[in-house]
Scaffold this active site. Structure first.
Site, PDB file in Angstrom:
ATOM      1  N   ASP A 102      79.647 -62.132  23.063  1.00  0.00           N
ATOM      2  CA  ASP A 102      78.816 -63.337  23.166  1.00  0.00           C
ATOM      3  C   ASP A 102      79.027 -64.209  21.933  1.00  0.00           C
ATOM      4  O   ASP A 102      79.283 -65.413  22.028  1.00  0.00           O
ATOM      5  CB  ASP A 102      77.348 -62.912  23.280  1.00  0.00           C
ATOM      6  CG  ASP A 102      76.390 -64.090  23.331  1.00  0.00           C
ATOM      7  OD1 ASP A 102      76.688 -65.057  24.040  1.00  0.00           O
ATOM      8  OD2 ASP A 102      75.340 -64.036  22.659  1.00  0.00           O
TER       9      ASP A 102
ATOM     10  N   ASP B 188      81.795 -67.641  21.509  1.00  0.00           N
ATOM     11  CA  ASP B 188      81.255 -68.951  21.157  1.00  0.00           C
ATOM     12  C   ASP B 188      81.934 -69.521  19.912  1.00  0.00           C
ATOM     13  O   ASP B 188      82.155 -70.731  19.822  1.00  0.00           O
ATOM     14  CB  ASP B 188      79.738 -68.869  20.962  1.00  0.00           C
ATOM     15  CG  ASP B 188      78.995 -69.119  22.271  1.00  0.00           C
ATOM     16  OD1 ASP B 188      79.650 -69.379  23.294  1.00  0.00           O
ATOM     17  OD2 ASP B 188      77.752 -69.055  22.273  1.00  0.00           O
TER      18      ASP B 188
ATOM     19  N   TYR C 241      72.426 -55.561  26.360  1.00  0.00           N
ATOM     20  CA  TYR C 241      71.875 -56.500  27.342  1.00  0.00           C
ATOM     21  C   TYR C 241      71.091 -55.773  28.422  1.00  0.00           C
ATOM     22  O   TYR C 241      70.032 -56.220  28.839  1.00  0.00           O
ATOM     23  CB  TYR C 241      73.000 -57.302  28.005  1.00  0.00           C
ATOM     24  CG  TYR C 241      73.436 -58.509  27.220  1.00  0.00           C
ATOM     25  CD1 TYR C 241      74.050 -58.363  25.986  1.00  0.00           C
ATOM     26  CD2 TYR C 241      73.223 -59.794  27.707  1.00  0.00           C
ATOM     27  CE1 TYR C 241      74.455 -59.469  25.264  1.00  0.00           C
ATOM     28  CE2 TYR C 241      73.616 -60.906  26.986  1.00  0.00           C
ATOM     29  CZ  TYR C 241      74.234 -60.743  25.765  1.00  0.00           C
ATOM     30  OH  TYR C 241      74.623 -61.840  25.052  1.00  0.00           O
TER      31      TYR C 241
ATOM     32  N   LYS D 158      81.731 -52.095  15.652  1.00  0.00           N
ATOM     33  CA  LYS D 158      81.088 -51.893  14.353  1.00  0.00           C
ATOM     34  C   LYS D 158      81.000 -50.378  14.167  1.00  0.00           C
ATOM     35  O   LYS D 158      79.908 -49.801  14.045  1.00  0.00           O
ATOM     36  CB  LYS D 158      79.716 -52.585  14.337  1.00  0.00           C
ATOM     37  CG  LYS D 158      79.001 -52.571  13.002  1.00  0.00           C
ATOM     38  CD  LYS D 158      79.512 -53.592  11.985  1.00  0.00           C
ATOM     39  CE  LYS D 158      78.892 -53.345  10.619  1.00  0.00           C
ATOM     40  NZ  LYS D 158      79.445 -54.162   9.540  1.00  0.00           N
TER      41      LYS D 158
ATOM     42  N   ASP E  23      82.083 -58.160  11.916  1.00  0.00           N
ATOM     43  CA  ASP E  23      81.891 -59.118  10.829  1.00  0.00           C
ATOM     44  C   ASP E  23      83.246 -59.636  10.344  1.00  0.00           C
ATOM     45  O   ASP E  23      83.431 -60.834  10.123  1.00  0.00           O
ATOM     46  CB  ASP E  23      81.060 -58.520   9.684  1.00  0.00           C
ATOM     47  CG  ASP E  23      81.490 -57.124   9.260  1.00  0.00           C
ATOM     48  OD1 ASP E  23      82.040 -56.364  10.093  1.00  0.00           O
ATOM     49  OD2 ASP E  23      81.284 -56.758   8.086  1.00  0.00           O
TER      50      ASP E  23
HETATM   51  C1  LIG Z   1      72.137 -67.249  28.213  1.00  0.00           C
HETATM   52  C2  LIG Z   1      72.576 -65.921  27.641  1.00  0.00           C
HETATM   53  C3  LIG Z   1      71.803 -64.793  28.272  1.00  0.00           C
HETATM   54  C4  LIG Z   1      74.095 -65.718  27.773  1.00  0.00           C
HETATM   55  C5  LIG Z   1      74.539 -64.432  27.089  1.00  0.00           C
HETATM   56  O1  LIG Z   1      74.089 -64.097  25.999  1.00  0.00           O
HETATM   57  O2  LIG Z   1      75.378 -63.747  27.676  1.00  0.00           O
HETATM   58  C6  LIG Z   1      74.979 -66.847  27.223  1.00  0.00           C
HETATM   59  O3  LIG Z   1      74.837 -66.980  25.846  1.00  0.00           O
HETATM   60  C7  LIG Z   1      76.422 -66.555  27.567  1.00  0.00           C
HETATM   61  O4  LIG Z   1      77.210 -66.254  26.677  1.00  0.00           O
HETATM   62  O5  LIG Z   1      76.774 -66.616  28.764  1.00  0.00           O
HETATM   63  C1  LIG Z   2      80.257 -51.578   5.143  1.00  0.00           C
HETATM   64  C2  LIG Z   2      79.158 -51.985   6.096  1.00  0.00           C
HETATM   65  C3  LIG Z   2      78.312 -50.795   6.475  1.00  0.00           C
HETATM   66  C4  LIG Z   2      78.322 -53.146   5.555  1.00  0.00           C
HETATM   67  C5  LIG Z   2      77.315 -53.617   6.574  1.00  0.00           C
HETATM   68  O1  LIG Z   2      77.613 -53.748   7.769  1.00  0.00           O
HETATM   69  O2  LIG Z   2      76.182 -53.904   6.183  1.00  0.00           O
HETATM   70  C6  LIG Z   2      79.096 -54.382   5.068  1.00  0.00           C
HETATM   71  O3  LIG Z   2      79.759 -55.002   6.127  1.00  0.00           O
HETATM   72  C7  LIG Z   2      78.127 -55.352   4.439  1.00  0.00           C
HETATM   73  O4  LIG Z   2      77.881 -56.420   5.008  1.00  0.00           O
HETATM   74  O5  LIG Z   2      77.602 -55.051   3.365  1.00  0.00           O
END
Ligand SMILES: CC(C)[C@H](C(=O)O)[C@@H](O)C(=O)O
Ligand SMILES: CC(C)[C@H](C(=O)O)[C@@H](O)C(=O)O
Lengths: 359, 359
Positions: B248, B252, B142, B192, B224
């Site tokens: 973020d 959500d 950010y 990650k 992920d």
């Molecule tokens: C509006 C945006 C910049 C903000 C963020 O990404 O932090 C919002 O999504 C949040 O989570 O407060």
């Molecule tokens: C293992 C990892 C590096 C890989 C990635 O992040 O791409 C996996 O999560 C995928 O989605 O194939």
């Protein structure tokens, strides 16, 4: 003669690959095309046998092949290696980078008939969904330089570079629009343009590309909103066009909400049509070696390989039809059955055999 | 005398803020502490009135206050401004950066009684969940520099820098472990580390901090996987410690799977206890001005403000108890009711009035 490099890997990789090989032999026979396969070590077993997750001999074998069919890699045995030596990372990022496999396609489909498997509320799942995540796979913060450490003591920092060029964005965006034309004519491009300079360029180029596809509807979503929308109403999506990092997260959400990760194939292509094909799920070490893993994701990955890299569309169709028949007739591994029906589960080889016969 | 800067903003902001103000007056009266509030423009309305989303006069007002109670910003009127001038980005990133509000707490709770609101399958939702996302809010990609564009033509790139120092990681990690000690003694740190140098340092420092909290269990998840796990079984989590970008996205998802975004407050604190408090949901321009928006997230944000910045824990408890009573007795806005019961919905002001009376 088409030749395929088989990289079965670790965990359930070898046993589901066995079924995919049987199915490949069945279609080669039925559709009368010559096909050769050659096995290579990758991942944890390659670390054990060669000292590295992606040995030069494996890369060379892949270079000589027309396509790579990949199983899965990793497991508890290699979990304590340093992050940069992990089998998943080394094998996948190595192959993606070496062959410039920039276009990753991860279809996630929920048939209304299998809606109860989804982790989403039944009224949401009941309409089913069919989302194709088109993930850029050789750029972004995965490969961006510089990346490393600097500073001393408490001021020491770790850093990475997120970066995309117009060219990189354009080539994956074009493929996303083309895919949408063969599907439901909608592209949802995912970014974080309210924060990231990379995303502002991403959005700009995607808008440019969209002009060449006036029949395809385009929307832009911030990644946080896209993640929310996926768990609120996945049926609103057709093709989701994602940069590498956001695509990693969103494609995994898509996979999970189908409730049947064991059925999801994926394709990673370069610009000459060479590709690597692999199941969405992992190596599942907890069930490896028991002959109960679902081979469908691996078999459908072989179908995608036939279609995209080997120009054998009819054979791919035949595999997909045979898989649909197995599902229809309830020839299912345990992961696809509710708790009270687990005793009806078929074994890995039984599912493979059924699909071969149906071909 | 505690003084509060009120930044109601756009959309439903002003109408839900109205109820929060009533509730604040009610607790100040009951618990007998002096409280003054002062309104300032922020977001779209500040663009209209002052030419910028975060005018200097608003920042100055916040500097003189003991805490900021924030509504929500943005709406269709300002949607076509360039990304860097968007009201959400300018207002939120501006305030977070200026006051160094590095610690963002986003609690997401699903009461089993409200399980049917969740977008997750009923057997998953029925156990409820109580997740606290602790998101680092002033670092990461950010604010990392450099950020921008370079190159020409098709080689032109957009780029951003992800970066964290040990110090930044340590201070948010400590607060996450301390929060877990008051909850269920578990921290899930999200990164990650199989791809990002920043994440490797993140994981290293979190492991160091963990040593000082031997009573708290620590696990590390890749982002992920964390996203998948949230839509598979959110009940496995207690505190999720996240870098800014991943937080973020994950916060959500957490908000969405409660099914009642209109009830979720959040707090963003700096190291001196000064903070900004705001609902998790957005400005909801589609229902703004109708008097039907759910004021609970705004009211619970005021409660967090009393607890964390104004040292009025008893007043915060009283507000939370009154909100629980409103829920128990079915004093609910439309968003909390299933389709067939929407006619029973109470209006924004009715919910506010009930809560004031219950105090
Ligand atoms: C509006 C945006 C910049 C903000 C963020 O990404 O932090 C919002 O999504 C949040 O989570 O407060
Ligand atoms: C293992 C990892 C590096 C890989 C990635 O992040 O791409 C996996 O999560 C995928 O989605 O194939």
């Amino acid at each position: 003669m088409s030749s395929i490099a088989i990289l079965a890997g670790d965990g359930i990789g070898p046993e589901v690959m066995q079924e995919a090989k049987k199915v490949l032999a069945a279609v080669a026979d039925k559709f009368n095309f010559p096909l050769s396969t050659q096995d290579y070590d990758v991942g944890g077993c390659a670390i054990d046998n060669h000292g590295e997750a992606l040995p030069a001999s494996t890369v060379k074998g892949c270079e000589q092949a027309d396509a790579i069919l990949f199983g899965s890699v990793g497991g508890p045995k290699w979990e304590n290696l340093p992050p940069t030596e992990q089998p998943e990372r080394c094998a996948l990022l190595g192959l993606r980078g070496h062959f410039e496999l920039f276009c990753n396609m991860r279809p996630a489909t929920l048939q209304p008939a299998l809606a109860s498997l989804s982790t989403l509320r039944s009224d949401i799942a009941s309409s089913g969904f069919d989302v194709l995540v088109m993930r850029e796979l050789t750029g972004d913060i995965y490969f961006g330089q510089p990346k490393g450490r600097k500073g001393e003591g408490e001021e020491e920092s770790g850093f990475d570079t997120m970066i995309y060029s117009r060219k990189e964005i354009r080539r994956i965006a074009r493929l996303a629009f083309q895919a949408a034309q063969k599907r439901n004519n909608k592209v949802t491009s995912v970014d974080k343009a309210n924060v990231l300079a990379t995303s502002i360029l991403w959005r700009e180029v995607v808008n440019e590309v969209a002009q060449d596809y006036p029949d395809v509807a385009l929307e832009h979503l911030y990644v946080d909103n896209a993640a929310m929308q996926l768990v609120r109403d996945p049926n609103q999506f057709d093709v989701m066009l994602c940069p590498n990092l956001f695509g990693d997260i969103l494609s995994d959400i898509c996979a999970m909400i189908t409730g049947s990760m064991g059925m999801l194939p994926s394709a990673s292509l370069n610009s000459s049509g060479f590709g690597m094909y692999e199941p969405a799920g992992g190596s599942a070490p907890d069930i490896a070696g028991q002959g109960i893993a679902n081979p469908i994701a691996q078999i459908l990955s072989a179908a995608l390989m036939l279609r995209y890299s080997l120009n054998q569309g009819a054979a791919a169709d035949a595999i997909e039809a045979a898989v649909a028949k197995a599902l229809d007739e309830g020839v299912l591994t345990a992961d696809l059955l509710p708790a009270e029906q687990k005793h009806l589960a078929k074994r890995t080889a039984e599912v493979g055999d059924f699909i071969c016969q149906a071909i």
